[in-house]
Design an enzyme around this catalytic site. Structure first.
Site: not given
Ligand SMILES: Cc1ncc(COP(=O)(O)O)c(C=O)c1O
Length: 542
Positions: A265, A270
């Site tokens: 992701s 992230h």
């Protein structure tokens, strides 16, 4: 002005604008990072970390106006695959889409019948975590079989794998490396090999994590693709090392490169971001790329890149389905597909972020260690996360605590395997007998402007979507009774088949480790938590 001179001027101004306005988004170790005022500046749990390079790349790609996935996307797919040591990476528009595409690829009729995942087949997964690790299993008509998670690592209790296996029905294991902590890949891979199952690694929270195992074991597990890369000695991550004390040769490789297919992701919290975005990594079986690409791109049979025609050289010579011979291959659909591609502009941002990845990964490790050292002494109230295969975190000696760059020192189990975590977050579980609850601590941190989060959905089977699913169809998923392998945990909580996931749901939270945190922010987090614990404990022992 010529168009190229005009573009150069726009980009020069773009950089200047970004330098002035995005100071809070700079890496925490950057001298130009916005000043931190304790109690006033929010300390996010995560967020976009970038500088004028990403903004320039985004504006430049926007001016080029390719729009749909194109040259930047192709380059990023190559660069990501190289970083991961996998055959191919395919960009998609989110980590959830990546999971959907990866799983769907394994349902194709193009696979041999015994490998194809069909409606009603079972897939082993973990009860605690993020919902879209599991939802593709259900969306494709298969049946998730939940095993419990261990609160200390956040990962599957692998002793339950055999209890979850149904001969003839189980086709795959699909689970996430929780919050940047690799799951026990050696055990899971051995289980998958034994029963000829697919392994889908949800690596969305774990880009940059590595797993190390004895070379002999890697051979037994069939990790030839990684051994070959290590033998060349050119890859920065996939390499051999030696554990001198045990005379053991080890192989290290990134998580996401061990199973059959894995996912990333690139949403802002992230390890790298494209705004929205994700990727499917095809670890070693090239045909899976064609299947995944087909599901990503409308279900089409054709594999031409965007804007290209006749890559197969026989565009008007195919006869598939009941279509007439010579029907345009571009418009032949062999799957019920989606369209889950990102924009080329997003890939342009991602390419700059990939270059920063080694520094980002290192910052996450250091931030975790600074928090861990700062909170040392609170073990009577808090269970701190442990990397899989670690048995203890060892506080620094006086000498090493003086070092500028703190690195962790763990004790390890007997397996010979090790993990190196690129932490998504600093996971803590509040003990049952602590003088405060997880929810009280979270509320206090919120008041002090310190970002904090739950381990996503906690025990997923208690989420309304799963409760409803079971109501609508009692066969929609299965839960493995944790007492089948761990009689002791059942005694610990006789009300629950999934006591680990329940404990995570009730008592676990995480704080930030992201590379935008400055040392001052982390020291502030530590101070606030210590003062809170001391106040709740009546000033004793912290
Ligand atoms: C383990 C895991 N898988 C999948 C996802 C979904 O990623 P995205 O938000 O990009 O859809 C997340 C989201 O954070 C996640 O934590």
């Amino acid at each position: 002005m010529t168009p190229s001179a005009l573009k150069a001027e726009i980009l020069r101004l773009t950089r200047e604008y970004s330098r002035l306005t995005h100071t809070a988004n700079r890496p925490g170790d950057n001298a130009a990072h916005a000043a931190f005022i304790p109690g006033q500046t929010t300390v996010p749990y995560a967020g976009r970390v970038f500088n004028e390079d990403e903004v320039e790349a985004a504006v430049s790609a926007t001016l080029d106006f390719w729009l749909t996935l194109g040259p930047e996307g192709e380059a990023m797919e190559r660069e990501l695959a190289e970083f991961m040591g996998v055959k191919h990476s395919l960009l998609v528009n989110s980590g959830s889409s990546a999971n959907l595409v990866a799983f769907s690829a394994l349902t194709t009729h193009k696979l041999p019948e015994h490998k194809r995942i069909r409606p009603g087949d079972e897939v082993i997964t973990v009860a605690a975590g993020f919902p879209t690790t599991v939802s593709p299993i259900i969306q494709c008509g298969a049946v998730p079989v939940f095993i419990d998670a261990k609160p200390l690592t956040g990962n599957a209790d692998c002793s339950l794998l055999e209890a979850a296996y149904s001969p003839g029905k189980t086709k795959a294991v699909m689970m996430a490396h929780a919050l940047g902590n690799p799951f026990d890949l050696a055990v899971v891979l051995a289980f998958c090999n034994k029963h000829d199952l697919w392994l889908i690694e949800d690596n969305c929270d774990a880009l940059g994590c590595t797993y190390t195992l004895p070379v002999e074991l890697a051979r037994e597990l069939g990790l030839d693709h990684l051994l070959k890369i290590a033998e060349k000695g050119e890859h920065p991550i996939i390499r051999f090392s030696e554990l001198k004390t045990e005379n053991l040769k080890l192989l290290t490789a990134p998580t996401g490169a061990f199973g059959d297919i894995s996912t990333q992701s690139f949403y802002p919290p992230h390890h790298l971001t494209m705004g929205e975005g994700g990727a499917v990594n095809i670890v070693r079986k090239p045909p899976l790329k064609t299947y995944a690409e087909s599901f990503r791109d409308w279900g089409r049979d054709c594999w031409c890149a965007s804007g290209k025609d006749d890559t197969c050289g026989k565009r008007f010579q195919w006869q598939l389905g009941e279509l007439p011979e010579g029907y345009d291959h571009k418009y032949i659909y062999s799957h019920m597909g989606f369209n889950l591609k990102p924009l080329d502009t997003q890939a342009a941002i991602g390419r700059v972020q990939i270059k920063r990845l080694p520094a980002f990964i290192e910052a996450r490790k250091q931030n975790w260690e600074r928090l861990r050292r700062g909170l040392h002494g609170l073990e009577q109230y808090i269970d701190f996360a442990l990397p899989t295969h670690a048995t203890a975190w060892n506080p620094p000696s006086e000498e090493s605590s003086k070092l500028q760059v703190p690195s962790s020192n763990f004790s390890w189990d007997e397996s010979g395997c090790r993990t190196d975590c690129s932490w998504f977050g600093f996971k803590i579980t509040i003990k049952e007998d602590a003088p405060f609850t997880r929810t009280e601590l979270a509320a206090h941190l919120d008041e002090k402007k310190i970002g904090n989060r739950r381990l996503f959905g906690g025990n997923l089977v208690r989420q309304p979507a799963f409760v409803q699913l079971k109501r609508d169809n009692p066969e929609a998923f299965r839960v493995i009774d944790c007492s089948s392998a761990n009689p002791q945990s059942a005694i610990h909580n006789p009300q629950s088949l999934l006591p680990g996931a329940d404990r995570i749901m009730k008592q676990t939270m995480f704080l930030g480790t992201y590379p935008g945190l400055t040392p001052e922010m982390i020291d502030y987090m530590v101070q606030v938590i210590r003062e809170f614990a001391a106040a709740r404990a009546g000033g004793a022992g912290v």
